[in-house]
Design a protein around this motif. Sequence first.
Motif, PDB file in Angstrom:
ATOM      1  N   ARG A  13       1.168  -1.088   0.062  1.00  0.00           N
ATOM      2  CA  ARG A  13       0.190   0.207   0.293  1.00  0.00           C
ATOM      3  C   ARG A  13       0.650   1.234   0.076  1.00  0.00           C
ATOM      4  N   ALA A  14       1.888   1.236   1.013  1.00  0.00           N
ATOM      5  CA  ALA A  14       2.578   2.191   1.138  1.00  0.00           C
ATOM      6  C   ALA A  14       3.821   2.629  -0.426  1.00  0.00           C
ATOM      7  N   PHE A  15       3.811   1.931  -1.231  1.00  0.00           N
ATOM      8  CA  PHE A  15       4.618   1.842  -2.353  1.00  0.00           C
ATOM      9  C   PHE A  15       3.772   2.383  -3.423  1.00  0.00           C
ATOM     10  N   VAL A  16       1.935   2.309  -3.713  1.00  0.00           N
ATOM     11  CA  VAL A  16       1.192   2.658  -4.606  1.00  0.00           C
ATOM     12  C   VAL A  16       0.423   3.941  -3.810  1.00  0.00           C
ATOM     13  N   GLU A  17       0.678   4.272  -2.164  1.00  0.00           N
ATOM     14  CA  GLU A  17       0.682   5.427  -2.280  1.00  0.00           C
ATOM     15  C   GLU A  17       1.838   6.278  -3.123  1.00  0.00           C
ATOM     16  N   ALA A  18       2.987   6.287  -2.796  1.00  0.00           N
ATOM     17  CA  ALA A  18       4.448   6.761  -3.249  1.00  0.00           C
ATOM     18  C   ALA A  18       3.716   6.624  -4.307  1.00  0.00           C
ATOM     19  N   ALA A  19       3.483   6.024  -5.399  1.00  0.00           N
ATOM     20  CA  ALA A  19       3.640   6.105  -6.538  1.00  0.00           C
ATOM     21  C   ALA A  19       2.830   7.040  -7.589  1.00  0.00           C
ATOM     22  N   HIS A  20       2.787   7.754  -6.545  1.00  0.00           N
ATOM     23  CA  HIS A  20       1.588   8.640  -6.786  1.00  0.00           C
ATOM     24  C   HIS A  20       2.686  10.706  -7.358  1.00  0.00           C
ATOM     25  N   PHE A  21       3.235  10.407  -6.218  1.00  0.00           N
ATOM     26  CA  PHE A  21       5.375  11.487  -6.226  1.00  0.00           C
ATOM     27  C   PHE A  21       5.959  10.940  -6.584  1.00  0.00           C
ATOM     28  N   ASP A  22       6.232  10.430  -7.226  1.00  0.00           N
ATOM     29  CA  ASP A  22       7.123  10.191  -7.761  1.00  0.00           C
ATOM     30  C   ASP A  22       6.959   8.992  -9.594  1.00  0.00           C
ATOM     31  N   GLY A  23       7.951  10.677 -10.183  1.00  0.00           N
ATOM     32  CA  GLY A  23       7.461   9.637 -11.688  1.00  0.00           C
ATOM     33  C   GLY A  23       7.632   8.171 -11.980  1.00  0.00           C
ATOM     34  N   ASP A  24       9.439   7.356 -11.694  1.00  0.00           N
ATOM     35  CA  ASP A  24       9.652   6.054 -11.876  1.00  0.00           C
ATOM     36  C   ASP A  24       8.784   4.745 -11.497  1.00  0.00           C
ATOM     37  N   MET A  25       7.981   5.555 -10.347  1.00  0.00           N
ATOM     38  CA  MET A  25       7.481   4.503  -9.471  1.00  0.00           C
ATOM     39  C   MET A  25       6.231   4.373 -10.326  1.00  0.00           C
ATOM     40  N   ARG A  26       5.316   5.966 -10.142  1.00  0.00           N
ATOM     41  CA  ARG A  26       4.413   6.221 -10.960  1.00  0.00           C
ATOM     42  C   ARG A  26       4.273   5.152 -12.381  1.00  0.00           C
ATOM     43  N   MET A  27       4.934   4.872 -13.888  1.00  0.00           N
ATOM     44  CA  MET A  27       5.598   4.589 -15.015  1.00  0.00           C
ATOM     45  C   MET A  27       5.056   3.401 -14.947  1.00  0.00           C
ATOM     46  N   ALA A  28       6.095   2.040 -13.338  1.00  0.00           N
ATOM     47  CA  ALA A  28       6.149   0.942 -13.157  1.00  0.00           C
ATOM     48  C   ALA A  28       4.758   0.808 -12.854  1.00  0.00           C
ATOM     49  N   VAL A  29       3.520   1.033 -11.675  1.00  0.00           N
ATOM     50  CA  VAL A  29       2.543   0.911 -12.054  1.00  0.00           C
ATOM     51  C   VAL A  29       1.591   0.938 -13.277  1.00  0.00           C
ATOM     52  N   GLN A  30       2.055   1.782 -13.742  1.00  0.00           N
ATOM     53  CA  GLN A  30       1.026   2.086 -15.157  1.00  0.00           C
ATOM     54  C   GLN A  30       1.740   1.097 -15.839  1.00  0.00           C
ATOM     55  N   LYS A  31       2.319   0.298 -16.390  1.00  0.00           N
ATOM     56  CA  LYS A  31       3.111  -0.811 -16.674  1.00  0.00           C
ATOM     57  C   LYS A  31       2.320  -1.986 -16.382  1.00  0.00           C
ATOM     58  N   TYR A  32       2.292  -1.609 -15.174  1.00  0.00           N
ATOM     59  CA  TYR A  32       1.834  -2.574 -14.578  1.00  0.00           C
ATOM     60  C   TYR A  32       0.402  -3.247 -14.413  1.00  0.00           C
ATOM     61  N   LEU A  33      -0.363  -2.221 -14.813  1.00  0.00           N
ATOM     62  CA  LEU A  33      -1.472  -1.881 -15.201  1.00  0.00           C
ATOM     63  C   LEU A  33      -2.609  -2.361 -16.202  1.00  0.00           C
ATOM     64  N   LEU A  34      -1.301  -2.036 -17.428  1.00  0.00           N
ATOM     65  CA  LEU A  34      -1.300  -1.885 -19.103  1.00  0.00           C
ATOM     66  C   LEU A  34      -0.917  -3.744 -19.212  1.00  0.00           C
ATOM     67  N   SER A  35       0.473  -4.057 -18.419  1.00  0.00           N
ATOM     68  CA  SER A  35       0.821  -6.319 -19.236  1.00  0.00           C
ATOM     69  C   SER A  35       0.407  -6.331 -18.021  1.00  0.00           C
ATOM     70  N   HIS A  36      -0.267  -6.812 -16.871  1.00  0.00           N
ATOM     71  CA  HIS A  36      -1.322  -7.370 -15.714  1.00  0.00           C
ATOM     72  C   HIS A  36      -0.347  -7.902 -15.051  1.00  0.00           C
ATOM     73  N   ASN A  37       1.181  -7.622 -15.132  1.00  0.00           N
ATOM     74  CA  ASN A  37       2.360  -8.574 -14.794  1.00  0.00           C
ATOM     75  C   ASN A  37       3.242  -7.827 -13.277  1.00  0.00           C
ATOM     76  N   ALA A  38       2.720  -8.568 -12.443  1.00  0.00           N
ATOM     77  CA  ALA A  38       2.821  -7.817 -10.862  1.00  0.00           C
ATOM     78  C   ALA A  38       4.172  -8.199 -10.884  1.00  0.00           C
ATOM     79  N   ASN A  39       5.211  -9.422 -11.456  1.00  0.00           N
ATOM     80  CA  ASN A  39       6.236  -9.413 -10.882  1.00  0.00           C
ATOM     81  C   ASN A  39       7.001  -8.325 -11.753  1.00  0.00           C
ATOM     82  N   LEU A  40       6.511  -7.581 -12.931  1.00  0.00           N
ATOM     83  CA  LEU A  40       7.748  -6.294 -12.710  1.00  0.00           C
ATOM     84  C   LEU A  40       7.849  -5.430 -11.501  1.00  0.00           C
ATOM     85  N   LEU A  41       6.167  -5.111 -11.145  1.00  0.00           N
ATOM     86  CA  LEU A  41       6.187  -4.720  -9.802  1.00  0.00           C
ATOM     87  C   LEU A  41       6.846  -5.114  -8.417  1.00  0.00           C
TER      88      LEU A  41
END
Length: 334
Positions: A13-41
Amino acid sequence: VRVEDHMSQEAARAFVEAAHFDGDMRMAVQKYLLSHNANLLVNFARERGYDFSPDEISQAVAAHWDALASPILDNTNVKPIYYWLHPANHDFFAGHRGRPILLHRGWLMWQRMALVVFVASITLGLGVEYGKSYRRYAELRDHGVVTLGRVTTQRIQNDVSAEAMTATTFYITYVFTVEDRSYSHEQAVSSSRYHALSAGQPVEILFSPSDPALTVMDGTNSTQEWYLLGSIAFGIGFIIVAGPTLLQFRRESVYGKRGKFVQGEIRVAQASSAGKDDSQGASTKLEVAFDLPQSERRIHQSINCGFTGLSKNLPPERGRVSILYVDAEHWWVL
């Protein structure tokens, strides 16, 4: 075990919250949402000091991503992407590539960069050869000494090009002596000079006292101007090719960091042949539709992908595609 499970859930949960303020983390979440590859995250998060399982991060994204302020990508409507305009973008979403390919029209960036390197190499090579030619010319002009030599052999060389055109070059070999040492040199000459001479005939030679091997027939000392002209011509070509390419490369770098990932839909995919058969290539036209992030506006636009060979692997109509969106004028189908 329960404490450890609770800690890893909190980490997710902390990672997801932090992803809204960190560009690289936010992009990693977006990649997961489009690829459904949780191992990437999971792998990305471990580099940032977060430790959780694929199921825990999937649950955290599903529960908290849309609920937080300013969602970048609507989690509830996102489904996996199975088609990529350029296959390398699949590697980008799988975490194997640092940046996506944004150019969906014409040549890919790496092709254009390869052309820039090629033209630059030719320009530099011709410039270096002209520099050598001029130094030889200047040495013989300023310090050359005339002596008498003798023609030994003559030959004619015919080169046939791919267009079946023949180029004829005339060569004369002569010998001369400097301080009891003989030197032999072969030189390309004009047709008139070639036919005016014959084996055994004396000929005046210009040579450098510091390096007698540097020699030409007297009256033929000149710079090879075609090296200079070629270097100038390719230099102009380099500017024409490199300018737009480097500017595009810079823009893609900036847009790759500023852009947001959205999911679009292929409405129509059409291929049109350039000639009577496929050997002459085909261009691909796509009609793409997608909703703008945080807006009720929807973009529906056609793009021409140029002669990229996509006609052999057309995307399915109504198929989902990933789009990198900067603004209404700057977006790319990935």
